[in-house]
Design an enzyme around this catalytic site. Structure first.
Site, PDB file in Angstrom:
ATOM      1  N   LYS A   1      48.051  39.872  48.424  1.00  0.00           N
ATOM      2  CA  LYS A   1      47.415  39.889  47.109  1.00  0.00           C
ATOM      3  C   LYS A   1      47.473  41.326  46.617  1.00  0.00           C
ATOM      4  O   LYS A   1      47.866  42.219  47.374  1.00  0.00           O
ATOM      5  CB  LYS A   1      45.961  39.413  47.181  1.00  0.00           C
ATOM      6  CG  LYS A   1      45.145  40.100  48.306  1.00  0.00           C
ATOM      7  CD  LYS A   1      43.735  39.534  48.436  1.00  0.00           C
ATOM      8  CE  LYS A   1      43.658  38.197  49.103  1.00  0.00           C
ATOM      9  NZ  LYS A   1      43.134  37.143  48.241  1.00  0.00           N
ATOM     10  N   ARG A   2      47.105  41.586  45.355  1.00  0.00           N
ATOM     11  CA  ARG A   2      47.066  42.970  44.901  1.00  0.00           C
ATOM     12  C   ARG A   2      46.197  43.810  45.837  1.00  0.00           C
ATOM     13  O   ARG A   2      45.233  43.329  46.408  1.00  0.00           O
ATOM     14  CB  ARG A   2      46.499  43.039  43.475  1.00  0.00           C
ATOM     15  CG  ARG A   2      47.510  42.676  42.404  1.00  0.00           C
ATOM     16  CD  ARG A   2      48.742  43.550  42.449  1.00  0.00           C
ATOM     17  NE  ARG A   2      48.417  44.936  42.259  1.00  0.00           N
ATOM     18  CZ  ARG A   2      48.546  45.599  41.119  1.00  0.00           C
ATOM     19  NH1 ARG A   2      49.010  44.982  40.058  1.00  0.00           N
ATOM     20  NH2 ARG A   2      48.233  46.870  41.026  1.00  0.00           N
TER      21      ARG A   2
HETATM   22  C1  LIG Z   1      48.696  33.743  43.490  1.00  0.00           C
HETATM   23  C2  LIG Z   1      49.206  35.118  43.380  1.00  0.00           C
HETATM   24  C3  LIG Z   1      48.311  36.193  43.252  1.00  0.00           C
HETATM   25  C4  LIG Z   1      46.817  36.010  43.264  1.00  0.00           C
HETATM   26  O1  LIG Z   1      46.361  36.101  44.599  1.00  0.00           O
HETATM   27  P1  LIG Z   1      44.824  36.296  44.943  1.00  0.00           P
HETATM   28  O2  LIG Z   1      44.789  36.162  46.414  1.00  0.00           O
HETATM   29  O3  LIG Z   1      44.096  35.192  44.254  1.00  0.00           O
HETATM   30  O4  LIG Z   1      44.439  37.645  44.472  1.00  0.00           O
HETATM   31  C5  LIG Z   1      48.824  37.472  43.161  1.00  0.00           C
HETATM   32  N1  LIG Z   1      50.147  37.694  43.193  1.00  0.00           N
HETATM   33  C6  LIG Z   1      51.036  36.693  43.337  1.00  0.00           C
HETATM   34  C7  LIG Z   1      52.483  37.017  43.389  1.00  0.00           C
HETATM   35  C8  LIG Z   1      50.597  35.379  43.419  1.00  0.00           C
HETATM   36  O5  LIG Z   1      51.497  34.378  43.537  1.00  0.00           O
END
Ligand SMILES: *Cc1c(COP(=O)(O)O)cnc(C)c1O
Length: 752
Positions: free
Chosen positions: A491-492
């Protein structure tokens, strides 16, 4: 003509003689032609989903699926010694988004089209989008993401609108991308751009002259706004986007002969976070130019717009200095001041409710809340926090406007496309009804005690782990053992998401192994995520993870039991490869800080078990699967909010009180890690954890380690674990974005 004949006629050669790049062009052309033949969704009321980000992911595979051509194309290519997977690899992923918020917008467009609802997206055509991430010397480096090189689904139109920026007229050009619904009709994503953008002004990574609007306006998503020029550029971008949107809307409505006084009968505008907020004064301005008085225009816009809040992090709620707005959009200033004055009169000058504060800053979210008919949070807990804490003054005056819309994801991409084997198994067990009504997945519970089905689930997970191991070997040259537990944290990068807590667990486990306490099975910890270029602490955490990767993977005593991989440039394509291979889904944000999360839903859908805090949609996942099928740990959001309100969290207390925490934190600046990495960065990180730790890593570290230990032990009870996987898949139907969009439509948009 059969699909095979179509392909050959486009290629002018046999399929077996064509290169993957030629096959990609031909497949793309087939998608374009088919898309042209399917009708655009028709209706009398349409939603415009305005968003600074659309993290669409690659288009070819998803479009072939939605057109019903994927399996046939896959077979044709296989029969000719080719592979659709390699053809899909040619496509460059559109770099039009950053993280969850942008991915949500893309999932929503897919669901809107699939549900046959009239609805278009509106955003910007960023040339380099968000940066591309590279690791050099265990550090993140940013370079332009040249996604526009090569063919894609975005096409130039001859539609332009004049946009006033700082008193000068620019011409925004509309580019369109078809949004093809699953077995349905299509809508459009409109992306605006300037013809005069000059990519050659970018140098040294992602540096460029921030004042040259004509050349730089749409180069990057979220350009650095740590100085005045950067903030002005963000305002330029935002106004350019919403002025184009508002003009498109008014133009279409006039063309249709609709009465602009009744705009709310024909149009809904969804404002995705605060970036598009200026659409409110801009629509009012355009209505006034049509002869409607300001008060009346404001009432009309109030009934058209709806606002989605995505975060309670104060720094993300945009506040622009009034004089910056005066510089970029002087023509909006009287309107914004008028809206503020109306709020002043209606609420006796209550400073909590003013749009313009005492320091002359414009609170975009407050303007949204006064002039939207709906205000929604993105998960049940998040909406409650908005009502009772963050936005309480607004809830008190507009209780009927507040509503919850728990986020969702499109299963067409995050199951059908990313995990074809699991898709086939589900089809075989319960039929295909779940593809359009995901609640059918619950029928899988019938197989709770079916050894044969459970074993197939386990096999599919194993094969996905092998696939990912091969991919990581190829990309990062690291050997992974598919029999190890895959613990995934992608995730970020942000302190509230607490990748640093997982890194401390890695240290804890490494020290245990060095002391002879061996885990029952090797563990692979997989990280991935970009840090904002100016976010020092997030970059320090990346640095720590990459140093740990170097140390542990090269330690012959430890690497038999523990490995660490940080994937470069995490994006939707990587997400689709990593998620199906995950055993343990890390969702460990500080409770109250993750509004919803959507990654958590993708993992659950693919049979991973969540290890997480009671935050965002994790709470709803727990309610659905029950405590036996999720690992929840850490302080509750109420406790955390209490700690903030009383300023009573001191990380140093935790550091000095516990030997184990102390040792883990000190390891960050150990001789071994400092020999690999940059001691200044590692020191800064350790220092921050001991003396600041704004997102309370040390508060939850011990309960995190305990919960993770339990999960890893339970993993050894294979019969039990396979059932947890099954329950997670079966209960994930609620998180289909089709469900979310039905709720938006029933409660907010009322499209016809
Ligand atoms: C789904 C997704 C996110 C969001 O992820 P979280 O765990 O909810 O922060 C971020 N980046 C990408 C590439 C995703 O597919």
């Amino acid at each position: 003509m059969t699909l095979q004949e179509e392909l050959v006629s486009l290629l002018h050669k046999e399929i077996k003689d064509a290169a993957d790049s030629e096959l990609y062009e031909a497949c793309l052309e087939i998608v374009r032609q088919r898309s042209e033949q399917i009708p655009t969704v028709q209706g009398t009321k349409k939603v415009y989903y305005i968003s600074a980000e659309f993290l669409t992911g690659k288009q070819l595979g998803k479009n072939l699926i939605n057109l019903g051509l994927f399996d046939e194309m896959d077979r044709i290519l296989k029969d000719n010694g080719k592979s659709l997977e390699s053809v899909e690899a040619i496509e460059k992923e559109p770099s039009l988004g950053n993280g969850g918020l942008g991915r949500l917008a893309a999932c929503f467009l897919d669901s809107i089209a699939t549900l046959n609802l009239p609805g278009d997206g509106i955003g910007l055509r960023y040339h380099y989008g968000l940066f591309k991430q590279q690791f050099i010397d265990h550090k993140q480096h940013e370079i332009p993401d040249e996604w526009l090189d090569g063919s894609n689904m975005v096409r130039k139109t001859d539609i332009t609108f004049p946009v006033q920026l700082a008193g000068k007229t620019y011409h925004s050009r509309m580019y369109d991308m078809d949004v093809i619904g699953y077995k349905g009709n299509k809508n459009t994503l409109h992306l605006f751009d300037l013809d005069t953008i000059d990519e050659s002004i970018v140098h040294d990574g992602i540096q460029f002259d921030k004042t040259n609007i004509e050349k730089n306006l749409t180069l990057f998503l979220y350009p650095d706004d740590s100085d005045r020029d950067g903030q002005l550029l963000r305002i330029y971008q935002q106004y350019f986007m919403v002025s184009s949107a508002a003009q498109l809307i008014i133009h279409k409505e006039k063309e249709a002969g609709h009465d602009l006084h009744r705009l709310d009968q024909y149009v809904a505008v969804q404002i995705n976070d605060t970036h598009p907020s200026m659409v409110i004064p801009e629509l009012i301005r355009l209505l006034m130019m049509e002869g409607i008085p300001m008060k009346r225009a404001a009432d009309i816009v109030n009934n058209v717009c709806a606002y989605t809040n995505h975060t309670i992090l104060a720094e993300a709620l945009e506040k622009w200095p009034l004089d910056y707005l005066g510089e970029v959009v002087p023509h909006l200033l009287p309107i914004i001041e008028g809206l503020d004055y109306a709020a002043y009169c209606a609420f006796s000058g209550n400073p909590d409710l003013m749009i313009i504060d005492e320091q002359n800053r414009v609170h975009m979210a407050k303007m949204d809340m006064h002039y939207s008919r709906s205000i929604n949070g993105v998960a049940a807990l998040h909406t409650e926090i908005l009502k009772n804490q963050e936005l309480k003054p607004f809830y008190n005056i507009y209780p009927q406007r507040f509503n919850n819309k728990t986020n969702g994801i499109t299963f067409r991409r995050f199951l059908m496309h990313s995990n074809p084997q699991l898709t086939n198994l589900i089809d075989m067990l319960i039929g295909e009804g779940w593809k359009t009504d995901a609640s059918h997945l619950e029928e899988l519970l019938r197989y709770y005690n079916d050894e044969n089905v459970l074993e197939q689930l386990e096999n599919i997970k194993y094969q996905n782990k092998v696939r990912l191991a091969n991919f990581i070997k190829e990309k990062e040259n690291i050997d992974l053992d598919p029999n190890s537990v895959f613990d995934v944290h992608v995730k970020r990068m942000h302190e509230y998401k607490r990748q640093q807590m997982n890194a401390l667990w890695v240290i804890y486990k490494y020290m245990q192994i060095k002391n002879g306490a061996l885990p029952p099975r090797p563990i692979t910890v997989i990280f991935g995520g970009k840090a904002a270029p100016a976010y020092k602490m997030a970059k320090n955490v990346i640095h720590l993870i990459l140093c740990l990767q170097e140390l542990i993977n090269n330690d012959p005593e430890a690497n038999k039991y523990l490995k660490v991989v940080m994937i470069q440039n995490y994006n939707v394509d990587k997400a689709e490869k990593v998620i199906p291979a995950c055993d343990i889904s890390e969702q460990i944000s500080l409770a109250s800080k993750e509004a919803s999360g959507t990654g958590n839903m993708k993992f659950m859908l693919n049979g991973a078990v969540t290890l997480g805090t009671a935050d965002g949609a994790n709470v709803e996942i727990r309610n659905l699967v029950g405590n036996d099928n999720i690992y929840v740990f850490g302080r509750s959001s109420d406790e955390v909010i209490g700690l903030y309100n009383t300023s009573s969290y001191h990380s140093s207390d935790f550091y000095y009180r516990s030997n184990s925490i102390h040792n883990c934190v000190d390891f960050i600046t150990s001789e071994q890690l400092c020999a690999i990495g940059d001691p200044a960065m590692l020191n800064e990180l350790r220092d921050n954890l001991i003396n600041k730790d704004w997102f309370m890593t040390l508060l939850d570290l011990e309960s995190y380690c305990a919960a993770k230990e339990t999960a890893l032990m339970d993993y050894e009870n294979r019969a039990w674990w396979k059932r947890k996987m099954l329950v997670n898949i079966a209960k994930s139907g609620f998180f289909s974005s089709d469900r979310t969009i039905k709720e938006y439509n029933n409660d907010i948009w009322h499209l016809r």
